[in-house]
Design an enzyme around this catalytic site. Structure first.
Site, PDB file in Angstrom:
ATOM      1  N   VAL A  50       0.864  -1.178   0.000  1.00 46.87           N
ATOM      2  CA  VAL A  50       0.000   0.000   0.000  1.00 46.87           C
ATOM      3  C   VAL A  50       0.900   1.227   0.000  1.00 46.87           C
ATOM      4  O   VAL A  50       1.910   1.260   0.717  1.00 46.87           O
ATOM      5  CB  VAL A  50      -0.887   0.041   1.268  1.00 46.87           C
ATOM      6  N   CYS A  51       0.528   2.221  -0.808  1.00 47.80           N
ATOM      7  CA  CYS A  51       1.201   3.527  -0.783  1.00 47.80           C
ATOM      8  C   CYS A  51       2.700   3.320  -1.030  1.00 47.80           C
ATOM      9  O   CYS A  51       3.084   2.493  -1.865  1.00 47.80           O
ATOM     10  CB  CYS A  51       0.873   4.179   0.563  1.00 47.80           C
ATOM     11  N   ALA A  52       3.559   4.022  -0.323  1.00 51.45           N
ATOM     12  CA  ALA A  52       4.998   3.874  -0.538  1.00 51.45           C
ATOM     13  C   ALA A  52       5.542   2.549  -0.024  1.00 51.45           C
ATOM     14  O   ALA A  52       6.744   2.274  -0.141  1.00 51.45           O
ATOM     15  CB  ALA A  52       5.742   5.044   0.092  1.00 51.45           C
ATOM     16  N   GLY A  53       4.680   1.689   0.519  1.00 47.84           N
ATOM     17  CA  GLY A  53       5.083   0.323   0.855  1.00 47.84           C
ATOM     18  C   GLY A  53       5.603  -0.415  -0.374  1.00 47.84           C
ATOM     19  O   GLY A  53       6.432  -1.324  -0.260  1.00 47.84           O
ATOM     20  N   THR A  61       2.214   3.031  -6.775  1.00 44.72           N
ATOM     21  CA  THR A  61       2.563   3.505  -5.436  1.00 44.72           C
ATOM     22  C   THR A  61       1.942   4.891  -5.244  1.00 44.72           C
ATOM     23  O   THR A  61       1.160   5.348  -6.087  1.00 44.72           O
ATOM     24  CB  THR A  61       4.102   3.514  -5.254  1.00 44.72           C
TER      25      THR A  61
END
Lengths: 220, 220
Positions: free
Chosen positions: A97-100, A117
């Site tokens: 998720v996101c910058a994960g 991202t």
């Protein structure tokens, strides 16, 4: 089925809570919140604490791996990346998720993989050999599913719920969450927001990173 | 500006985390997670713990009050209802998410007020003298804003952010959250879901309430 959601100190809460709220309804699923060190984790705002019940060493082989972004100032280290690599070897699904997504990249999992991202860091995907798909909310490539900015984790997790448990259970989960989104504005992605709004969002991010950096320098 | 978000043992996490993630970006806002007794609160799934940093007595006069639903089996008691009443007397905004609207009703704040709540408990609004608006995602009446099933708290909080801090900041917040929802299914409300999906969601809820009741009976 064990679903491991990776928490970090200084992370954005909804990276974790969005997917959790959908995935936890999969029949027979156990969700384990894990972190490099178990215990309470203060979120990026400083206002909220989520608890990681497990250390990463205690959950080596989750069936589903949800990798959330860490603090931009103190990125997760080698132990976390190595855990992601090992977990991915035996996982049924590896998600971010996101910058994960950048952590999946840093763990070497995105060579030649279509991925997305959070918009401010989209350009970094190429450095991991990933094929950036900035127009997509979530991207499914093999057993890897990556998603965009933090709230995209909800959409991704409903999609994943359907892959694992079928459409009807995913739809019932959406209904229980009342997830019939009607945002009062249409500025959720940089292709839709006005230039002023994009600039304002960027300045919010820069201020936040600067304040995190100041906190970190004070501590070290 | 102080924003108090009310946590309970056995609640649904995103009742709190959804609005939090939007409201925490209001410039100058401090979000305080409060509960009848401060400390860690286990969410309804049993998988996640959120921490209430403050007891309700420590935050008597928040500017914004966000009332989340409690456990359906052990509803919050008189102390919580009395805190809601007192906080509402001086609040700028009194809001609720999901079945949290029923707590506003039980505190006597919804006489003649247009309101919404989670679809399975919509019929209970009338018993508090509220005018149910089941077709609306969130309802603004005076200084009270109520919202539908848990994820509606995100939409409500973006609307509230705009009321407090202006449209541009609300839009920048939406952009930072990447809140450009694209759910893979369109079954987020009972008017959209199929009869089978509604039946499945209701059976999920009944099973969950039964298991909560069993846990409670074992404890008492």
């Amino acid at each position: 089925m064990t679903i491991a959601i990776l928490l970090h100190e200084g992370m954005t809460a909804s990276d974790a809570t969005g997917p959790y709220e959908a995935l936890r309804s999969i029949p027979g699923a156990t969700v384990k919140f894990v972190a490099e060190t178990p215990g309470p984790k203060r979120m990026d705002s400083g206002f909220l604490t989520l608890v990681a019940d497990y250390g990463i060493d205690e959950v080596s082989h989750p069936d589903v791996l949800v990798v959330c972004a860490g603090s931009p100032v103190v990125p997760p280290g080698e132990r976390v990346l190595s855990w992601i690599q090992t977990a991915h070897e035996t996982s049924q699904w590896t998600t971010s998720v996101c910058a994960g997504t950048l952590l999946l990249g840093a763990a070497g999992l995105l060579q030649g993989v279509r991925a997305t991202t959070h918009w401010p860091v989209m350009d970094m995907l190429a450095s991991f050999g990933a094929i950036a798909c900035p127009q997509e909310r979530y991207v499914h490539d093999g057993k890897i599913i990556t998603s965009a900015g933090n709230s995209a984790g909800i959409d991704m997790a409903l999609y994943l719920t359907a892959q694992i448990a079928g459409d009807e259970i995913a739809e019932a989960t959406q209904l229980l969450m009342g997830y019939d989104p009607q945002p009062p504005f249409d500025s959720g992605s940089p292709t839709k927001a006005s230039p002023q709004v994009i600039k304002l969002a960027q300045s919010f991010m820069q201020n936040w990173i600067a304040s995190e950096l100041a906190k970190y320098e004070q501590l070290s």
